[in-house]
Write an enzyme that holds these catalytic residues in place. Structure first.
Site, PDB file in Angstrom:
ATOM      1  N   LYS A   1       2.714  -2.223  -7.682  1.00 59.48           N
ATOM      2  CA  LYS A   1       4.068  -1.848  -8.262  1.00 59.48           C
ATOM      3  C   LYS A   1       5.259  -2.625  -7.050  1.00 59.48           C
ATOM      4  CE  LYS A   1       7.416  -0.241 -11.016  1.00 59.48           C
ATOM      5  NZ  LYS A   1       7.298  -0.756 -12.372  1.00 59.48           N
TER       6      LYS A   1
ATOM      7  N   GLU B   1       9.677 -12.835 -20.361  1.00 62.95           N
ATOM      8  CA  GLU B   1       9.187 -11.461 -20.136  1.00 62.95           C
ATOM      9  C   GLU B   1       8.083 -10.720 -20.926  1.00 62.95           C
ATOM     10  OE1 GLU B   1       9.376  -7.639 -17.981  1.00 62.95           O
ATOM     11  OE2 GLU B   1       9.943  -9.637 -17.697  1.00 62.95           O
TER      12      GLU B   1
ATOM     13  N   LYS C   1       4.493  -9.314 -19.655  1.00 64.54           N
ATOM     14  CA  LYS C   1       3.964  -8.055 -20.128  1.00 64.54           C
ATOM     15  C   LYS C   1       2.614  -8.068 -20.599  1.00 64.54           C
ATOM     16  CE  LYS C   1       6.764  -5.617 -18.241  1.00 64.54           C
ATOM     17  NZ  LYS C   1       6.788  -6.614 -17.436  1.00 64.54           N
TER      18      LYS C   1
ATOM     19  N   GLU D   1      -0.098  -9.156 -17.925  1.00 56.73           N
ATOM     20  CA  GLU D   1      -0.262  -8.134 -17.050  1.00 56.73           C
ATOM     21  C   GLU D   1      -1.028  -7.178 -17.023  1.00 56.73           C
ATOM     22  OE1 GLU D   1       3.809  -7.496 -13.971  1.00 56.73           O
ATOM     23  OE2 GLU D   1       4.150  -6.959 -16.456  1.00 56.73           O
TER      24      GLU D   1
ATOM     25  N   ASN E   1       1.116  -0.062   6.384  1.00 59.83           N
ATOM     26  CA  ASN E   1       1.456  -0.980   5.293  1.00 59.83           C
ATOM     27  C   ASN E   1       2.143  -2.440   5.824  1.00 59.83           C
ATOM     28  OD1 ASN E   1       1.818  -2.323   2.656  1.00 59.83           O
ATOM     29  ND2 ASN E   1       3.659  -0.930   2.436  1.00 59.83           N
ATOM     30  N   GLY E   2       1.734  -3.528   5.358  1.00 61.80           N
ATOM     31  CA  GLY E   2       2.501  -4.756   5.981  1.00 61.80           C
ATOM     32  C   GLY E   2       1.093  -5.856   6.416  1.00 61.80           C
TER      33      GLY E   2
ATOM     34  N   ARG F   1       1.114   1.843  -6.016  1.00 60.09           N
ATOM     35  CA  ARG F   1       1.393   0.886  -4.961  1.00 60.09           C
ATOM     36  C   ARG F   1      -0.020   0.201  -4.466  1.00 60.09           C
ATOM     37  NH1 ARG F   1       6.482   1.439  -2.088  1.00 60.09           N
ATOM     38  NH2 ARG F   1       5.779   0.166  -0.621  1.00 60.09           N
TER      39      ARG F   1
ATOM     40  N   CYS G   1       0.618  -1.355  -0.043  1.00 55.00           N
ATOM     41  CA  CYS G   1      -0.106  -0.009   0.034  1.00 55.00           C
ATOM     42  C   CYS G   1       0.875   1.112   0.207  1.00 55.00           C
ATOM     43  CB  CYS G   1      -0.805   0.063   1.122  1.00 55.00           C
ATOM     44  SG  CYS G   1      -1.771  -1.421   1.527  1.00 55.00           S
TER      45      CYS G   1
ATOM     46  N   HIS H   1       6.738 -30.621 -26.416  1.00 55.72           N
ATOM     47  CA  HIS H   1       6.484 -31.549 -25.446  1.00 55.72           C
ATOM     48  C   HIS H   1       5.161 -31.094 -24.632  1.00 55.72           C
ATOM     49  CE1 HIS H   1      10.363 -33.189 -25.440  1.00 55.72           C
ATOM     50  NE2 HIS H   1      10.941 -32.418 -26.048  1.00 55.72           N
TER      51      HIS H   1
ATOM     52  N   TRP I   1      -3.843  -1.779  -1.180  1.00 58.03           N
ATOM     53  CA  TRP I   1      -4.130  -2.979  -1.901  1.00 58.03           C
ATOM     54  C   TRP I   1      -4.456  -3.989  -0.900  1.00 58.03           C
ATOM     55  CZ3 TRP I   1      -1.698  -7.830  -1.924  1.00 58.03           C
ATOM     56  CH2 TRP I   1      -1.943  -8.786  -3.264  1.00 58.03           C
TER      57      TRP I   1
END
Length: 611
Positions: free
Chosen positions: A606, A484, A488, A491, A103-104, A27, A2, A507, A77
């Protein structure tokens, strides 16, 4: 994960807090709220949704815009409790005199809540955070800092908090344990935040708190102590970021701005770090002598998400260029699987923010096992940078979009520089080192040439925006690039995308291929291209549409598929960088065509500062 902002000073607090939240919204953006103390009264506003919603609700109380004093704010968040107004921060005690943003994760909150309910305390939310203001209220005996310290001693877990009370106007108390907190030092005003981005309009002078630190902040003073109430001193650091770097400018999204910034950010990562006389790299932050470098016989890289993909490229670089056995570990698993750390093992944690909880844990485990730890971070003064004690800063500037772009490319470049340094320390001749150094210095121009193709990439992306599945395939250094690229796309566009080593296609995954499942094939003109061509033919035989990334002028691969994205010629070590930028643009334009929230994709934040 957060965002926290606190202010005390001469200005009206609420507008400062809202602007700070806007800079922290990456965040978390499930809900937001603020509390202000003025004239010995507590004023609170909360809302579900993004900061714009909070701003609209606060606008219905015009007096908030004028109230000078102190305040705290939070963008959430969600972890414990669904997004709702009741679960939004700040949380108050029953008297409404103490407000907390957190936050936590408080691991023993259920035990604490049960204890407090037994004493008659009524809870309004489902969050773990709400126990904190009740504990502070119960411990208050005339000194807010002492009450907060007493409350924190009862908590198990992690926290970054800011606290205000109508009983002590003008005071903000902040503390941290496992979650970042930074104090901004102004003139006639001071601030506290979970991220320096919120502080940029007001100050460049900051104090990073260590775990166990607690501080009482007023407009003209910072009283810094540890949890045992003993005064401590922390260095005042200078932020070299510019406030404009955290603004979108003329771009519609931060992600697009940050994609286009990559030639400059890579130049920043390279600047002053190449020694052509010796054909090597200069990485003074590593603080390792040539003899110490020569003793390294194994490298372990730890990271999460895009940072882990950068680390996978580092594995190719360290083994192929320097001849050092290298492995890449998912940082979240590092400490739990009891990793083998042999003598002369170098551990490289990679984190854009330097505050990724799992990577911090990996740093501590590696340090405890006697490894040499040297970090790659983008934020000066971050926890990982400070606890590692040595490393390399990316100098990429603030990255606001949740999906990492410029930080990832800077990580890859720094890993390549480190491989050059180690290679020259071991087996590369000076001419070979200079050849690689020249290639590294060409990367910004290679990326500029890809950016010029943005309109063509946009057209291709729009043709595939209605797809719901995508495969990305690559070989060698382009395998992590495929991972990567797929990350992207998933996301920001919410398309199910998977990256595979191209050899794995047969496979299992090939069973899914048909006209509804396109494949993005990395067919650059580097070793392994002939095998990728075979994979493309296999995909076409099953009617799967193929988008191919090719080296400019490659007519052979172009003839095999309707859609190609060209990148400039370069070596296998350099190829991942222009290719990654092309894939970033592809993902961006797909997401825009689908109407997605590009900078703030659902369910993501983030900095992952909780495990």
């Amino acid at each position: 994960m957060c965002g926290i902002i606190g202010y005390t000073g001469k200005l009206a607090a609420a507008p400062v807090l809202i602007e700070g939240l806007k800079r922290l919204e990456y965040r978390g953006y499930d809900s937001a709220g603020l509390a202000v103390v003025a004239d010995e009264h507590m004023y609170q506003v909360k809302s579900v949704g993004k900061v714009a919603q909070l701003e609209a609700v606060a606008g219905q109380q015009p007096e908030l815009k004028k109230l000078a004093g102190c305040g705290i704010a939070h963008t959430r968040w969600a972890t414990h409790g669904a997004p709702s107004t009741l679960n939004a921060h700040p949380h108050l005690d029953e008297s409404g005199r103490f407000a907390v943003v957190h936050n936590g994760i408080i691991e023993n909150y259920q035990e604490l809540r049960k204890h407090l309910e037994g004493k008659g305390v009524h809870f309004r939310s489902q969050t773990d955070s709400e126990v904190i203001p009740h504990l502070i209220a119960g411990a208050y005996e005339g000194d807010l800092l002492s009450a907060v310290a007493a409350a924190l001693k009862q908590l198990d877990g992690t926290y970054g908090i800011a606290v205000i009370s109508s009983l002590e106007p003008g005071v903000v108390v902040t503390a941290r344990k496992g979650s970042p907190i930074v104090i901004g030092l102004g003139e006639g005003e001071n601030l506290v935040a979970s991220d320096i981005a919120a502080l940029l309009p007001y100050t460049r002078q900051v104090i990073y708190l260590n775990d166990g630190d607690i501080a009482a902040i007023t407009a003209d003073k910072v009283d810094l102590r540890n949890i045992q109430n003993v005064p401590v001193e922390r260095e005042v650091a200078k932020i070299d970021w510019d406030a404009g770097q955290a603004e979108k400018g003329n771009y519609p999204h931060f992600m697009l701005k940050e994609i286009f910034e990559q030639p400059e950010t890579i130049e920043n990562a390279i600047r002053g770090r190449i020694d052509h006389e010796m054909g090597t790299a200069i990485l003074n932050g590593m603080n390792l002598s040539p003899r110490e470098l020569a003793l390294i016989n194994r490298i372990v890289i730890a990271g999460c998400g895009s940072s882990m993909h950068a680390g996978m490229l580092g594995e190719y670089y360290f083994e192929d260029i320097a001849g050092i056995s290298t492995s890449v570990e998912q940082a979240a698993e590092f400490r739990y699987r009891n990793p083998i750390i042999e003598p002369n093992t170098l551990v490289i944690p990679i984190s854009q923010s330097g505050e990724t909880a799992d990577t911090i844990a990996a740093v501590r485990e590696a340090t405890a096992k006697g490894a040499v730890v040297t970090a790659l971070c983008n934020v000066v003064g971050s926890t990982i940078a400070r606890e590692s004690g040595r490393g390399v800063y990316l100098h990429a500037g603030p990255e606001i979009s949740v999906a990492s772009t410029k930080a990832f490319s800077s990580q890859v470049v720094v890993l390549l520089l480190f491989a050059l340094l180690l290679g020259r320390n071991r087996r590369l001749s000076r001419s070979e080192g200079n050849e690689l150094a020249d290639q590294i210095e060409q990367i910004p121009e290679l990326i500029r040439s890809v950016l010029l193709q943005a309109p063509e990439i946009k057209k291709i992306a729009e043709r595939y925006a209605d797809k719901e599945d995508f495969f990305y395939i690559g070989r060698g250094c382009l395998y992590p690039t495929a991972l990567e690229g797929a990350l992207k796309l998933k996301e920001i566009s919410y398309i199910h995308a998977e990256g595979y080593h191209a050899a794995e296609l047969k496979h299992g995954p090939i069973s899914l291929l048909d006209e509804r499942h396109p494949v993005l094939a990395l067919a650059n003109d580097i070793p392994g291209k002939d095998k990728i061509i075979g994979n493309i033919q296999e995909c076409r035989a099953r009617k799967a549409p193929v988008v191919a990334v090719i080296t400019r002028g490659d007519s052979a691969v172009r003839s095999m598929t309707q859609d190609v994205i060209e990148v400039p010629p370069c070596s296998r070590f350099i190829a991942p960088l222009p290719t990654t930028v092309a894939l970033q643009l592809f993902a961006y334009y797909v997401a825009v065509a689908r109407g997605c929230e590009v900078d703030q994709p659902r369910n993501l934040a983030k900095s992952v500062t909780v495990e």
